[in-house]
Scaffold this motif. Sequence first.
Motif, mmCIF file in Angstrom:
data_model
loop_
_atom_site.group_PDB
_atom_site.id
_atom_site.type_symbol
_atom_site.label_atom_id
_atom_site.label_comp_id
_atom_site.label_asym_id
_atom_site.label_seq_id
_atom_site.Cartn_x
_atom_site.Cartn_y
_atom_site.Cartn_z
ATOM 1 N N TYR A 72 87.223 -53.363 45.212
ATOM 2 C CA TYR A 72 86.697 -54.442 46.049
ATOM 3 C C TYR A 72 86.207 -55.577 45.160
ATOM 4 C CZ TYR A 72 83.404 -56.953 49.038
ATOM 5 O OH TYR A 72 82.717 -57.930 49.705
ATOM 6 N N LEU A 73 86.694 -56.804 45.424
ATOM 7 C CA LEU A 73 86.314 -57.957 44.618
ATOM 8 C C LEU A 73 85.208 -58.781 45.265
ATOM 9 C CD1 LEU A 73 89.805 -59.213 43.377
ATOM 10 C CD2 LEU A 73 88.139 -57.801 42.160
ATOM 11 N N THR A 85 94.492 -51.523 41.591
ATOM 12 C CA THR A 85 94.095 -51.123 40.239
ATOM 13 C C THR A 85 95.285 -50.822 39.334
ATOM 14 O OG1 THR A 85 93.821 -48.842 40.992
ATOM 15 C CG2 THR A 85 91.846 -50.227 40.946
ATOM 16 N N SER A 86 96.495 -50.695 39.891
ATOM 17 C CA SER A 86 97.649 -50.393 39.037
ATOM 18 C C SER A 86 98.388 -51.650 38.568
ATOM 19 C CB SER A 86 98.629 -49.458 39.758
ATOM 20 O OG SER A 86 99.102 -50.068 40.936
ATOM 21 N N ASP A 89 97.512 -56.865 41.625
ATOM 22 C CA ASP A 89 97.790 -57.753 42.753
ATOM 23 C C ASP A 89 96.573 -57.776 43.668
ATOM 24 O OD1 ASP A 89 100.301 -58.469 41.990
ATOM 25 O OD2 ASP A 89 101.343 -57.039 43.292
ATOM 26 N N GLN A 90 96.316 -58.936 44.295
ATOM 27 C CA GLN A 90 95.193 -59.036 45.220
ATOM 28 C C GLN A 90 95.699 -59.014 46.651
ATOM 29 O OE1 GLN A 90 92.552 -62.268 44.360
ATOM 30 N NE2 GLN A 90 92.180 -61.597 42.273
ATOM 31 N N VAL A 91 94.916 -58.382 47.515
ATOM 32 C CA VAL A 91 95.257 -58.310 48.929
ATOM 33 C C VAL A 91 94.019 -58.692 49.730
ATOM 34 C CG1 VAL A 91 94.742 -55.843 49.107
ATOM 35 C CG2 VAL A 91 96.284 -56.871 50.736
ATOM 36 N N THR A 92 94.230 -59.470 50.809
ATOM 37 C CA THR A 92 93.141 -59.884 51.693
ATOM 38 C C THR A 92 93.207 -59.052 52.961
ATOM 39 O OG1 THR A 92 93.265 -62.123 50.808
ATOM 40 C CG2 THR A 92 92.130 -61.849 52.899
ATOM 41 N N VAL A 93 92.074 -58.437 53.313
ATOM 42 C CA VAL A 93 92.012 -57.544 54.470
ATOM 43 C C VAL A 93 91.000 -58.113 55.464
ATOM 44 C CG1 VAL A 93 91.521 -55.187 55.221
ATOM 45 C CG2 VAL A 93 92.557 -55.575 52.987
ATOM 46 N N GLU A 110 85.411 -48.687 44.276
ATOM 47 C CA GLU A 110 86.767 -48.146 44.381
ATOM 48 C C GLU A 110 87.003 -47.660 45.807
ATOM 49 O OE1 GLU A 110 89.047 -48.246 41.869
ATOM 50 O OE2 GLU A 110 87.516 -49.312 40.724
ATOM 51 N N VAL A 111 88.105 -48.103 46.422
ATOM 52 C CA VAL A 111 88.480 -47.695 47.771
ATOM 53 C C VAL A 111 89.964 -47.347 47.782
ATOM 54 C CG1 VAL A 111 86.733 -49.157 48.867
ATOM 55 C CG2 VAL A 111 89.034 -50.039 48.554
#
Length: 187
Positions: A72-73, A85-86, A89-93, A110-111
């Motif tokens: 979580y950023l 984490t791999s 890439d960023q994702v918006t939820v 961590e999620v």
Amino acid sequence: MATTNDIKNGVVLSLDGQLWSVLEFQHVKPGKGGAFVRTKLRNVRSGKVVDKTFNAGTKIDFATVDRRDYSYLYQDGENYVFMDTSDYDQVTVPAATVGDAANYMLEGSEVQIAMYEGEALSVELPPSVILEVTYTEPGLQGDRSSAGTKSATLETGYEIQVPLFLENNTKVKVDTRSGDYLGRINE
């Protein structure tokens, strides 16, 4: 195509163009008649829970859901931003998808996010997290763990019930499924 014999808790089914997560299932083989599978399903998008019965051996569609670890950023308005984490890439939820998980997330938490065709279906936390109590009423001399509880505000802004003896700036372990106090962490 899979059959009802492959149903397990947590799998996602594609029924009538909608995604359903299996909460519970039970294979039933009555004395008379054919066997069947009784399930409790939750609609992934709306959260609606229904009971559905399938005849044994019926072909059903399993949705391919990708579960990956994210960090979580930050919160961006109504949305939450996570980093894979791999591959970074960023994702918006959206907040509706994050739900109650927001009560226990700090930056860097961590999620695990379940993704289907590029869409985030759910945000899953570990069973418990360690958070700091930022405010609680002071305890009195003689307060013990069995005496009762009081409200305490965590560093995420969420409020839980804790034993009377806890003080401000104490780290506590919290159950993310129920919001229950599990114990204090001594450093």
